[in-house]
Structure formats: C-alpha cells, structure tokens
Scaffold this active site. Structure first.
Site, PDB file in Angstrom:
ATOM      1  N   GLY A 200      18.479 -30.357   3.886  1.00  0.00           N
ATOM      2  CA  GLY A 200      19.894 -31.100   3.907  1.00  0.00           C
ATOM      3  C   GLY A 200      20.321 -31.488   2.395  1.00  0.00           C
ATOM      4  O   GLY A 200      19.437 -31.799   1.829  1.00  0.00           O
ATOM      5  N   LEU A 226      19.639 -25.157   8.553  1.00  0.00           N
ATOM      6  CA  LEU A 226      20.263 -25.332   7.432  1.00  0.00           C
ATOM      7  C   LEU A 226      19.006 -25.201   6.630  1.00  0.00           C
ATOM      8  O   LEU A 226      17.212 -25.875   7.126  1.00  0.00           O
ATOM      9  CB  LEU A 226      20.412 -26.640   7.440  1.00  0.00           C
ATOM     10  CG  LEU A 226      20.464 -26.674   6.746  1.00  0.00           C
ATOM     11  CD1 LEU A 226      21.698 -26.636   5.751  1.00  0.00           C
ATOM     12  CD2 LEU A 226      21.389 -28.710   6.991  1.00  0.00           C
ATOM     13  N   ASP A 227      18.643 -24.612   5.475  1.00  0.00           N
ATOM     14  CA  ASP A 227      17.698 -24.743   4.774  1.00  0.00           C
ATOM     15  C   ASP A 227      15.696 -24.013   4.890  1.00  0.00           C
ATOM     16  O   ASP A 227      14.903 -24.760   4.913  1.00  0.00           O
ATOM     17  CB  ASP A 227      17.534 -25.895   3.962  1.00  0.00           C
ATOM     18  CG  ASP A 227      18.883 -26.633   2.875  1.00  0.00           C
ATOM     19  OD1 ASP A 227      19.586 -25.659   2.443  1.00  0.00           O
ATOM     20  OD2 ASP A 227      19.040 -28.094   3.006  1.00  0.00           O
ATOM     21  N   GLN A 228      16.631 -23.214   6.030  1.00  0.00           N
ATOM     22  CA  GLN A 228      15.081 -23.084   6.342  1.00  0.00           C
ATOM     23  C   GLN A 228      14.930 -21.826   6.480  1.00  0.00           C
ATOM     24  O   GLN A 228      14.184 -20.548   7.369  1.00  0.00           O
ATOM     25  CB  GLN A 228      15.108 -22.936   8.012  1.00  0.00           C
ATOM     26  CG  GLN A 228      15.154 -24.265   7.964  1.00  0.00           C
ATOM     27  CD  GLN A 228      14.655 -25.050  10.007  1.00  0.00           C
ATOM     28  OE1 GLN A 228      14.229 -24.546  10.790  1.00  0.00           O
ATOM     29  NE2 GLN A 228      15.436 -25.983   9.817  1.00  0.00           N
TER      30      GLN A 228
END
Length: 324
Positions: A200, A226-228
């Site tokens: 994040g 998100l960001d995974q």
C-alpha cells in the site's frame, strides 16, 4: 504465451457465447484451436484462445480485421498476438510525477537493452511530458485536476498502440480490476518495500516507523489484490541509524529503477514462469539474472549451526531426534 502459437483474447459480457462464435469463425479460416481458457469477474468474461495459424487460409492482416469486425458485432474487445510479435513487443509506461524509473526504462530502450519498444507514456499528471518529448515518445495525460485517471481512455490508448506489456513506473494509482483483468500477467509494478512487508501507500514511511534495519524494493506482476502479485525481482539496502523517509527514498529509488528494468527484461525475454503464484527462472543455468540480493550476500551468511536429523548427546551416546 505458448511458443509458436497465436493468442486471441476476448473480453466482454458473460451473456455472449464467445466459444461457439470463435470456434465457427476459426474453423472457416482453417485455424486450429490448441488451447482455451476462460475466467470471469463479476459480469465480465475473458476468453483466451491459443491457435495454430501456420496453415490458415488468410493473411495475418485480414485475420486481425475480421476479428475486429467480429468483436464489433458481438460487442466485445478482441486482441490477437502472433508468435513473431514477441520479438518486437510494445510497452506502455504509466507514470505520475517521479521520473527515475521512467528515465531508466527510456535509457535502456535507447541503448537496445530493453528488448521491446516503448510505444507510449501515459500519466495521470503532465509533469513528465517533457521527459517523454526528450525521447520522442507520445505522452498522454489522462488525469483530471485531482489526478484521477480516465480508465476508459487508458484502455483505448492501450488498444490503439497494440500494447503487450504495461509498466507501472511509480504510477501512484491503483488500477481498476477491469484493467488488471484485461491485461493479467502483462502488468509489472515496482513497489518501495520488500513485499509482502509494507504494502500500500507510504511504504518508506512505514519502514521508518517500524524501525527496520534492512529495507528494499520489489518488482512484481499486478493482480487485483493490492501489492500481492507474483514477485519477480527484489533489491535490499541497509537502513542507517536515524534514517528518515527521504534517506530511504534516496537509497531506494536507484534500486526501484534497477528492479523494474530487470523484471521487464525477464518478462520480454520469456525467462520467467509463474506457478502457484510464484515466479521461477525458466532456464536458471542459462541466465545471469539477479532476482534477489547479490551473490556476495550468500558468502556472508553463516552456514553453521543448522538443525540435523540426529545428534549425539554428551558421553551417553544417546541418539536424539532434531524434532524432540
């Protein structure tokens, strides 16, 4: 994309029986279907068809035009990627205001090291338009006065430039699921932390607040989480005593540019594969790619002591399991 196969991707409403329509369309042109996959998200379906076009009864240009017409008729978006397209893939770079990653990509492209062409730069602000002009690359500002992007226009630009890969060069916006869904496994982002730590916003600030001693950056494929997405490359650096967010940015930004550029090269050269959400090198013995830290780190890491299956205690010659 399977070697030697042409890939046709169709995205549209789930009320269109695209499999039936596409099967009949390809049969009429002597195009053999070798693989088919469908995925759904809410009311949108993405159908990916792999076909053999080596003996088709039409030209590539005509097939593209006919597929466009079919898409218009059915109210769906159709993209086709031929095997030879892989040698000259096109990249769209999405940016906000930070220039370091964009400049690194442009320099690698001009030097012939990127392996693909940067066809267009798209921003949600116009700050980096002068940099794009310096390299004679078209620039489009799709953001409003608050930087909120017009994603309908974004999708149109990606279609117009026949984009193979989207690079998020510090694009400080979350792409909608619709964009990610259409370009799954073809969007690469760089994040200023060693994911999965500090996802994040404000990752460098989070690192300072948590007092980490080692920070870093991560280039990864973008997913709707998100960001995974699957991690491609990572770089790390030491955090000095009393470091501020600005200190971490100064140390991290060059590594952001390096990690993103390396990840794009690996993708373009088809050197990585994704299995069960993790990336691996396709042929590790044939590449000098640096996915993690330099090899020097391995030489500094202690190799003893380690757990063993069995060991002897004292003078009693008593065998004890390492699990005890």
């Amino acid at each position: 994309m399977t070697d030697g196969m042409t890939e046709i991707t169709v995205v549209g409403d789930d009320d269109v029986d695209i499999v039936v329509e596409m099967t009949a369309f390809l049969f009429e042109r002597d195009v053999d279907i070798t693989g088919l996959d469908q995925a759904a998200q809410e009311e949108t379906v993405r159908t990916t068809v792999q076909v053999d076009t080596s003996e088709m009864a039409t030209s590539r240009e005509t097939l593209r035009e006919d597929l466009d017409d079919l898409g218009d008729e059915l109210g769906v978006n159709v993209q086709v990627r031929f095997p030879a397209d892989r040698e000259t893939q096109s990249i769209a770079v999405l940016v906000t205001k930070e220039s370091h990653c964009l400049e690194a990509l442009l320099e690698a492209w001009v030097d012939g090291d990127l392996g693909a062409d940067i066809e267009v730069i798209i921003g949600n602000h116009d700050d980096l338009q002068p940099l794009a002009a310096k390299y004679d690359v078209p620039f489009h500002d799709i953001g409003d006065e608050n930087g909120t992007p017009d994603e309908g226009r974004l999708l149109d630009l990606l279609d117009d430039h026949d984009i193979d890969l989207i690079a998020l060069a510090r694009y400080i916006r979350i792409l909608s699921p619709e964009v990610v869904f259409r370009y799954e496994s073809r969007i690469i982002n760089v994040h200023p932390s060693l994911l999965p730590a500090f996802p994040g916003a404000s990752a460098y600030s989070q690192a300072v607040e948590e007092g980490v001693r080692i920070a870093g950056v991560t280039a990864h494929y973008v997913t709707t989480d998100l960001d995974q997405g699957p991690i491609i490359t990572q770089r790390a650096f030491n955090v000095p005593d009393g470091a501020t967010k600005t200190d971490l940015q100064e140390r991290g930004q060059p590594l952001e540019a390096e990690a993103l550029t390396e990840a794009i090269k690996l993708h373009i050269d088809d050197e990585i594969t994704v299995r069960r959400g993790q990336t691996t090198l396709r042929n590790p013995e044939e590449t000098d790619a640096q996915l993690g830290a330099p090899e020097e780190l391995d030489r500094q890491t202690p190799d003893r002591p380690i757990d063993v299956d069995e060991f002897v205690v004292g003078d009693l010659d008593e065998t004890v399991s390492a699990d005890d």
